[in-house]
Enzyme design. Structure first.
Site, PDB file in Angstrom:
ATOM      1  N   HIS A  10       0.847  -1.205   0.000  1.00 39.79           N
ATOM      2  CA  HIS A  10       0.000   0.000   0.000  1.00 39.79           C
ATOM      3  C   HIS A  10       0.883   1.257   0.000  1.00 39.79           C
ATOM      4  O   HIS A  10       0.612   2.220  -0.733  1.00 39.79           O
ATOM      5  CB  HIS A  10      -0.909  -0.067   1.239  1.00 39.79           C
ATOM      6  CG  HIS A  10      -1.768   1.126   1.513  1.00 39.79           C
ATOM      7  ND1 HIS A  10      -3.146   1.070   1.535  1.00 39.79           N
ATOM      8  CD2 HIS A  10      -1.453   2.416   1.826  1.00 39.79           C
ATOM      9  CE1 HIS A  10      -3.631   2.272   1.826  1.00 39.79           C
ATOM     10  NE2 HIS A  10      -2.624   3.108   2.018  1.00 39.79           N
ATOM     11  N   GLU A  11       1.962   1.259   0.807  1.00 40.13           N
ATOM     12  CA  GLU A  11       2.843   2.442   0.883  1.00 40.13           C
ATOM     13  C   GLU A  11       3.661   2.621  -0.396  1.00 40.13           C
ATOM     14  O   GLU A  11       3.829   3.747  -0.879  1.00 40.13           O
ATOM     15  CB  GLU A  11       3.770   2.354   2.099  1.00 40.13           C
ATOM     16  CG  GLU A  11       3.093   2.217   3.458  1.00 40.13           C
ATOM     17  CD  GLU A  11       1.922   3.146   3.693  1.00 40.13           C
ATOM     18  OE1 GLU A  11       1.844   4.197   3.033  1.00 40.13           O
ATOM     19  OE2 GLU A  11       1.058   2.800   4.519  1.00 40.13           O
TER      20      GLU A  11
HETATM   21  O1  GNR Z   1      -3.433   3.190   8.818  1.00 39.74           O
HETATM   22  C1  GNR Z   1      -3.581   2.506   7.800  1.00 39.74           C
HETATM   23  N1  GNR Z   1      -4.179   1.283   7.886  1.00 39.74           N
HETATM   24  C2  GNR Z   1      -4.195   0.355   6.854  1.00 39.74           C
HETATM   25  C3  GNR Z   1      -5.059  -0.725   6.980  1.00 39.74           C
HETATM   26  C4  GNR Z   1      -5.110  -1.690   5.989  1.00 39.74           C
HETATM   27  C5  GNR Z   1      -4.289  -1.581   4.886  1.00 39.74           C
HETATM   28  C6  GNR Z   1      -3.450  -0.504   4.741  1.00 39.74           C
HETATM   29  C7  GNR Z   1      -3.389   0.460   5.724  1.00 39.74           C
HETATM   30  S1  GNR Z   1      -2.297   1.810   5.558  1.00 39.74           S
HETATM   31  C8  GNR Z   1      -3.160   3.035   6.482  1.00 39.74           C
HETATM   32  C9  GNR Z   1      -2.344   4.310   6.599  1.00 39.74           C
HETATM   33  C10 GNR Z   1      -2.100   4.879   5.217  1.00 39.74           C
HETATM   34  O2  GNR Z   1      -2.912   5.502   4.592  1.00 39.74           O
HETATM   35  N2  GNR Z   1      -0.935   4.638   4.682  1.00 39.74           N
HETATM   36  O3  GNR Z   1      -0.647   5.074   3.439  1.00 39.74           O
HETATM   37 NI    NI Z   2      -2.568   5.171   2.412  1.00 41.97          NI
END
Ligand code: GNR
Ligand code: NI
Length: 181
Positions: free
Chosen positions: A136-137
């Site tokens: 995701h990051e």
């Molecule tokens: O805090 C976050 N929780 C999360 C939950 C499930 C999958 C990905 C995340 S990342 C998110 C914080 C965020 O927006 N990171 O970019």
């Molecule tokens: Ni995010």
């Protein structure tokens, strides 16, 4: 340390590809620390530099529970060097898409190569929520949001609602007295 404002969608900075840092200097280390402070305050379990308006390939994460000591991870120029064939679905959220959640399917396990806060190259194998969060990051660094992995129907519904709340926040608020008399 300082807490930075988090950008929410829609915003062109969330759609841009961030540039490699190459070397981890004092400025990058400061950015990592400011991002961790911002992430803990939010609260969130990960944060990418795009989300604070910095187009550099830097991410931070901490998946420790509240009753555990913190385990901050600081990564510059993270790269996926291997992903599992097996997929896993997780209900994802994002600090840049506040109050919206959707299941996203991604590789269940990964190997990530990155530079740590000392500039040393490291590799980390991850599965479960950590694997999801790292992907995701890294997506953020490529200008990709979790909604880009779901159906256009769900994506547009979420983005429309976010645009609407942004526009509502821009308008001057009616004070209570406007309704008096
Ligand atoms: O805090 C976050 N929780 C999360 C939950 C499930 C999958 C990905 C995340 S990342 C998110 C914080 C965020 O927006 N990171 O970019
Ligand atoms: Ni995010």
């Amino acid at each position: 340390m300082s807490k930075l404002p988090i950008i929410t969608a829609p915003d062109p900075r969330l759609k841009k590809r961030a540039a490699p840092v190459g070397t981890v200097d004092a400025e990058v280390r400061q950015l990592m620390d400011d991002m961790l402070e911002t992430m803990y305050a939010a609260p969130g379990i990960g944060l990418a530099a795009n989300q604070v308006g910095v187009l550099q390939r830097v991410i931070v994460l901490d998946l420790s529970r509240d009753d555990e000591p913190p385990r901050p991870l600081r990564m510059a120029d993270p790269e996926l060097v291997w992903v599992a064939e097996e997929d896993a679905g997780y209900e994802e959220g994002c600090l840049s898409l506040p109050e919206h959640y959707a299941e996203v399917v991604r590789p269940a396990a990964i190997l990530v190569r990155y530079l740590d806060e000392t500039g040393a190259q490291r590799e980390l194998e991850a599965d479960g929520l950590l694997a999801t969060c790292i992907q995701h990051e890294i997506d953020h660094l490529d200008g990709v949001l979790f909604v880009d992995h779901i159906s256009a129907l769900k994506r547009n519904m979420i983005l429309r609602k976010l645009l609407k709340s942004k526009k509502a926040a821009e308008l001057p608020a009616y004070s209570e007295t406007s309704f008096a008399a």
